[in-house]
Each structure stands twice: as C-alpha cells, then as structure tokens.
Design an enzyme around this catalytic site. Structure first.
Site, PDB file in Angstrom:
ATOM      1  N   LYS A  76      51.489  38.555  98.030  1.00 22.55           N
ATOM      2  CA  LYS A  76      50.913  37.671  98.925  1.00 22.55           C
ATOM      3  C   LYS A  76      49.777  38.828  99.522  1.00 22.55           C
ATOM      4  CE  LYS A  76      50.001  33.757  99.060  1.00 22.55           C
ATOM      5  NZ  LYS A  76      49.285  32.759  98.472  1.00 22.55           N
ATOM      6  N   ASP A  93      64.769  32.055  90.673  1.00 19.30           N
ATOM      7  CA  ASP A  93      64.887  30.131  90.393  1.00 19.30           C
ATOM      8  C   ASP A  93      64.131  30.076  89.404  1.00 19.30           C
ATOM      9  OD1 ASP A  93      66.997  31.412  91.444  1.00 19.30           O
ATOM     10  OD2 ASP A  93      67.171  29.065  92.496  1.00 19.30           O
TER      11      ASP A  93
END
Ligand code: NAD
Length: 370
Positions: free
Chosen positions: A193, A254
C-alpha cells in the site's frame, strides 16, 4: 545413496490421522525407489504439553533444527484451551517458525478441475487455477516495536502496532518469489500500500531494485494490496506468483484459499534462508487447516492437504520434481475418479474415509511412478 532426514510432528486432533497417510507414501518411496528418507518423530502442541509441559520440548526442537525438513500436522483442541498462554499448543508452531528462521510462507491455491464447483466463485473463474502466494512471515506489523496499549490518562487508551520492514527483509522475500516464478509461469505480482504507507513505498522500491539487479528475466507487476484483493476474487487466474508482506499475505492467502473449495485441500510451506555452506534451506511443511477436533478420531478427515504438503516438501526441500508432480497428479486423478472425503463430497461421487483416500492416492502415485 542420498539420505533425506525428515522430522514428523503429527501434533493433535486429525494431525496424526493425516500424517499416517504420508507415512505410507514415504514407506513406498523408500521400499521401491530407494528414496533414502529417514524419519524421526516428535511431539508438538497439546500432546507435547501433556508429555513435557511445553508446546514443544527442547529435544524435539533440536531434532527440528537438525532435520532437512519438518512435516507438521496440526495442533490444538478444547482439551488445552485453559493451559497457560506461553505453553498453549500454537506456541509450538511459533517457536518452530522463529527458531528455524522461516521467513517465507508459500501458499499455493490450486483448483483441481474436479472441485471447481465447490468454489465460492463461478467454476469457469477457478477451474485450473494455480497461483502461489509468497508471504513474508517474520517481520512487519505482527512483530514491529513498539507494540503496546498505552493508558493516555484521560480515560482513553491507545493501541499501537508498528509496521516496519528493512531492506534485507524485502530483498530476501522478493528473491524467493522471483526464484519460484522461474520454476512456474515466470510472473510475479508484488502487493503493498505505497499510496498510504511508507513501508509500502520502500517495499515497492526494493522489489523493483531486486528485480532489476538479479531477476529481469521474470515479468514483474505491482498492485495496491486492496486492488489485489479485488482482482483475486474477480479474475484469479491472471496471477502466477504474488509476493506480499506479513499482514496483507495473511489476508490475501485466506481469500485465495476459499477459491479452491475446502480447508482440507490446502498445503503450505515455510522456508528459511539457504545455509551458507550447504545451500539448503530450513523448511517446514504443514496443511493450512487446524486439528479439527469436531471430526478427530472418526477416520473421516481429508488427508489431501497433508499429502500435498509432502509434495511441496519433495519439490522444495529435495528437488524431487518428477515425484512431486506425480503426487499432485495422483491427487487430481483420484478426485477426477469421484472419490471424496465428506468435506468435499458431491453428488454422484463415492464417499470414503481418511485411510481409503490415502490408499487411493498411493495407488495412483504408484501407477504414475512406475
Ligand atoms: P480447523 O481447521 O481445525 O477446522 C475448521 C473446520 O474445517 C472444521 O469443521 C473441521 O472439521 C474442518 N476441517 C479442517 N480440516 C479438515 C480436513 N482435513 N478434513 C475435513 N474437514 C476438515 O479450524 P478450527 O476449528 O478453527 O480450529 C480447531 C483447532 O485447531 C483450534 O484449537 C485451533 O487453535 C487449531 N488450529 C491449529 C492450526 C495449526 O495447527 N496450524 C491452524 C488453525 C487452527
């Protein structure tokens, strides 16, 4: 003959049931292909706590440090919910990761064609999916200091975690991703980011520099991690290798996991730096799932995640590429043949237990290895 030293840590719950199926494959490879595996065993998690009062004993830690690779089952269960925090079952796994300095976590998300319908996405988006998420495992916000809750004295408290990465940590994880990409689709997508985080700016810069310096033959893209999350569920097949930090990697892997159906299917590997003398990396291979206390002891657990973790071990610790390919093919063939454990059961298929699934995969592996 080459000797290959494995430490098996089956752990708790379904861990030992799944590990038993891997043991059969090792025995077959030794007996019929002179694979030269020697296996030692140890206790980890709740079973280690019961025997030694620790989540892993010093003796078993020494064995892990001496082994070429560690195969880990799963730990935990309600029996140990109230043991002291420092000796809770998960502490055994964390100690192994820390002492073996396993900084690179590899989580493949492979969607076997036979299971495409079990994905949360449309079958055509995931059928044949084969991506690898490389997550930095020992740095970043989970470990950075200060890490505390401060009382501000005005009725308010402040929770602080620190996201911190040094150049060498980014260089070495990027190196692992580029090297793995060369053995696959030769493409890496780095996610951070940088628009809002200084550590993201550095991450972007170091990955780009590492690429330019040593890996310019590999295609490199950058993506903001939030956009990457969207792309993973929009068009996952666009990716080959994704490299990212500890926090984003935790979440993105995940997300990717759910693309492939069941927890019982997902393997993982954690690797350390190559040894200066031998070039070998310390390594631990484990299924992503936990000890599944709800089904433990019933003989119905899916052993595929554990067996696929062993396939990763063959590939990454021992460079037994053909054997790893064959073992993965064996899994795909058995699924194609409609043999399923309960967690991946579908209409028209035949439901089997852990042992029968292991036997079917071994039979297919034997055929493919002939
Ligand atoms: P879990 O992964 O053990 O189980 C979640 C669900 O998936 C359960 O319904 C379980 O039956 C099913 N499942 C998992 N693996 C399966 C398999 N191979 N075959 C068929 N079904 C399977 O997660 P949980 O229930 O959140 O945790 C149970 C225990 O495991 C807890 O003590 C937790 O702390 C521990 N845990 C350990 C690890 C590890 O050892 N690395 C990872 C996650 C959770």
């Amino acid at each position: 003959m080459t000797t290959r030293n494995l430490l098996l840590l089956p752990g708790d719950g379904i861990g030992p049931e799944a590990m038993a199926e891997v043991r059969k494959i090792i025995a077959y490879m030794n007996a019929e292909h002179d694979a030269g595996f020697t296996t030692d065993e140890g206790l980890v998690g709740g079973s280690a706590y019961d025997a030694h009062g620790a989540a892993i004993s010093e003796g078993d830690m020494e064995k892990a440090l001496a082994a070429d690779a560690v195969l880990f089952g799963a730990v935990g269960g309600p029996k140990w919910d109230d043991v002291p925090y420092e000796v809770r079952p998960e502490a055994g796994l964390l100690r192994l990761r820390k002492d073996l300095k396993l900084f690179a976590n590899l989580r493949p998300a492979i969607c076997y064609p036979a299971l495409a319908a079990a994905s949360s996405l449309k079958a055509e988006l995931v059928e044949g999916l084969d991506i690898l998420i490389v997550r930095e495992l020992t740095g970043g916000v989970y470990f950075g200091e200060p890490k505390e809750i401060v009382d501000l004295g005005n009725g308010q408290k402040r929770g602080i975690d620190t996201q911190v990465y040094d150049t060498y940590e980014i260089e070495r994880i990027a190196g692992v991703a580029f090297e793995l990409a060369r053995t696959r689709g030769n493409r890496v997508c780095s996610m951070e980011k940088r628009n809002v985080m200084k550590s993201g700016v550095l991450w972007h810069q170091v990955v780009s520099d590492t690429h330019k310096r040593n890996y310019s033959d590999v295609a490199l893209d950058h993506m903001l991690a939030d956009a990457g999350g969207m792309q993973l569920v929009r068009a996952p097949k666009q990716f080959d290798v994704i490299v990212t930090d500890n926090l984003f990697g935790d979440m993105l892997s995940d997300v990717a996991a759910m693309l492939t159906g069941s927890l019982g299917m997902l393997p993982s590997a954690s690797l350390g730096a190559p040894d200066a003398r031998t070039g070998k990396r310390k390594a631990l291979y484990e299924p992503v799932h936990g000890s599944a206390p709800d089904i433990a002891g019933k003989g119905i657990a899916n052993p595929i995640a554990m067996i696929a973790s062993f396939a990763m071990c063959l590939r990454y610790s021992f460079n037994l590429v053909r054997e790893a390919d064959n073992l993965e093919k064996a899994i795909a063939e058995v699924l194609d043949g409609g043999i399923r454990t309960g967690d991946i059961m579908a209409e028209g298929c035949r439901q089997v237990g852990t042992v029968e699934m292991g036997d079917a995969i071994l039979a297919a592996f034997r055929r493919l290895s002939a």
